[in-house]
Design an enzyme around this catalytic site. Structure first.
Site, PDB file in Angstrom:
ATOM      1  N   SER A  80      67.613 -53.055 -25.800  1.00  0.00           N
ATOM      2  CA  SER A  80      67.469 -52.205 -26.981  1.00  0.00           C
ATOM      3  C   SER A  80      66.032 -52.211 -27.504  1.00  0.00           C
ATOM      4  O   SER A  80      65.276 -53.159 -27.289  1.00  0.00           O
ATOM      5  CB  SER A  80      68.398 -52.683 -28.098  1.00  0.00           C
ATOM      6  OG  SER A  80      69.725 -52.762 -27.644  1.00  0.00           O
TER       7      SER A  80
HETATM    8  N1  SAH Z   1      72.137 -56.687 -26.236  1.00  0.00           N
HETATM    9  C1  SAH Z   1      71.517 -56.224 -25.003  1.00  0.00           C
HETATM   10  C2  SAH Z   1      71.606 -54.712 -24.910  1.00  0.00           C
HETATM   11  C3  SAH Z   1      72.114 -54.327 -23.586  1.00  0.00           C
HETATM   12  S1  SAH Z   1      72.667 -52.655 -23.399  1.00  0.00           S
HETATM   13  C4  SAH Z   1      70.114 -56.745 -24.869  1.00  0.00           C
HETATM   14  O1  SAH Z   1      69.598 -57.376 -25.813  1.00  0.00           O
HETATM   15  O2  SAH Z   1      69.499 -56.562 -23.815  1.00  0.00           O
HETATM   16  C5  SAH Z   1      74.402 -52.835 -23.656  1.00  0.00           C
HETATM   17  C6  SAH Z   1      75.132 -53.740 -22.741  1.00  0.00           C
HETATM   18  O3  SAH Z   1      76.524 -53.647 -23.093  1.00  0.00           O
HETATM   19  C7  SAH Z   1      75.063 -53.404 -21.248  1.00  0.00           C
HETATM   20  O4  SAH Z   1      74.624 -54.517 -20.544  1.00  0.00           O
HETATM   21  C8  SAH Z   1      76.505 -53.038 -20.882  1.00  0.00           C
HETATM   22  O5  SAH Z   1      76.872 -53.435 -19.579  1.00  0.00           O
HETATM   23  C9  SAH Z   1      77.277 -53.803 -21.922  1.00  0.00           C
HETATM   24  N2  SAH Z   1      78.635 -53.317 -22.179  1.00  0.00           N
HETATM   25  C10 SAH Z   1      79.095 -52.038 -22.251  1.00  0.00           C
HETATM   26  N3  SAH Z   1      80.419 -52.032 -22.503  1.00  0.00           N
HETATM   27  C11 SAH Z   1      80.819 -53.341 -22.590  1.00  0.00           C
HETATM   28  C12 SAH Z   1      82.068 -53.990 -22.820  1.00  0.00           C
HETATM   29  N4  SAH Z   1      83.189 -53.305 -23.015  1.00  0.00           N
HETATM   30  N5  SAH Z   1      82.070 -55.340 -22.838  1.00  0.00           N
HETATM   31  C13 SAH Z   1      80.949 -56.070 -22.625  1.00  0.00           C
HETATM   32  N6  SAH Z   1      79.753 -55.519 -22.398  1.00  0.00           N
HETATM   33  C14 SAH Z   1      79.676 -54.161 -22.387  1.00  0.00           C
END
Ligand code: SAH
Length: 231
Positions: A80
């Protein structure tokens, strides 16, 4: 706070990852140039200053790690934008420092590390196994004790709850009831909600008297919250 991170001298970096470049990001977050407003919580700004974001992206992208922008982390996912991480963290802290927080969507592990740097006990769930493996390596090399699980985060982590804070870092069409149910009294949940192109960052605060107050913080653009889990 910094004592919780085992930072190697090389992790503190040179050139495009230097302290000066990082300080510039902090000033940008503080000054309110973003349409969603400036970040005022010094604890949050300090955590962002301390955590080396370039270690959470591919080496080829390290020079862009201190720009206020989301960056690809593989598997169609992104780390993000720093402003978004800062705003979500600030919202989580607004009603007092949470002791224990659940994150849905570990991704690179950056948001979880920011929370851990604040002294929070972090529980994080990721649905893509390969991303979680890399994130776990980062937690280990930074000396962080972050609890993590490979699962569909929409079911939360009921055995470890309730949580003083819940942060969802992928956008679903609505708030997830199973997650709201794992929020402790006086707890705060922060989540992007809505269709692509029309997402809002929502904050839900469960007051001590059980009443729930909802707030709309800003327009945001997150990757989708998906069901199930994959290797
Ligand atoms: N917090 C992360 C942002 C990653 S983007 C950071 O600091 O880098 C969002 C993430 O959510 C992705 O890795 C995606 O695979 C995950 N995601 C999407 N749906 C999800 C779910 N139902 N359960 C767990 N993770 C999920």
């Amino acid at each position: 706070m910094t004592a919780r991170l085992r930072l190697q001298p090389e992790a503190l970096g040179m050139g495009m990852t230097s302290q000066r470049v990082r300080d510039r990001l902090i000033e940008r977050l503080r000054d309110g140039a973003h349409p969603g407003g400036g970040i005022g919580d010094e604890r949050v700004l300090n955590a962002i200053r301390t955590v080396p974001r370039h270690l959470f992206v591919d080496e080829a992208l390290a020079t862009r790690a201190y720009e206020d922008t989301a960056l690809p982390i593989g598997h169609g996912q992104t780390i993000s934008q720093p402003w978004v991480v800062a705003r979500m963290t600030e919202a989580l802290l607004a009603n007092g420092m949470p002791r224990k927080v659940l994150e849905v969507g570990t991704g690179s592990g950056y948001q979880a590390t920011i929370l851990a740097a604040l002294g929070i006990e972090v529980h994080t769930v990721e649905r893509i196994g390969e991303l979680l493996r890399v994130a776990r390596k980062r937690f280990r090399s930074l000396g962080l004790n972050v609890r993590s699980k490979h699962d569909d985060g929409r079911i939360g982590w009921p055995e470890n709850g309730p949580f003083d804070g819940i942060v969802v870092t992928a956008a679903g069409p609505a708030l997830v009831d199973a997650l709201t149910a794992q929020l402790a009294d006086s707890g705060t949940l922060v989540a992007p909600v809505g269709a692509p192109g029309a997402q809002r960052l929502l904050v839900l605060h469960k007051q001590a008297d059980g009443r729930v107050v909802q707030q709309d913080l800003a327009a945001v653009a997150f990757v989708p919250l998906l069901s199930g889990y994959v290797d």
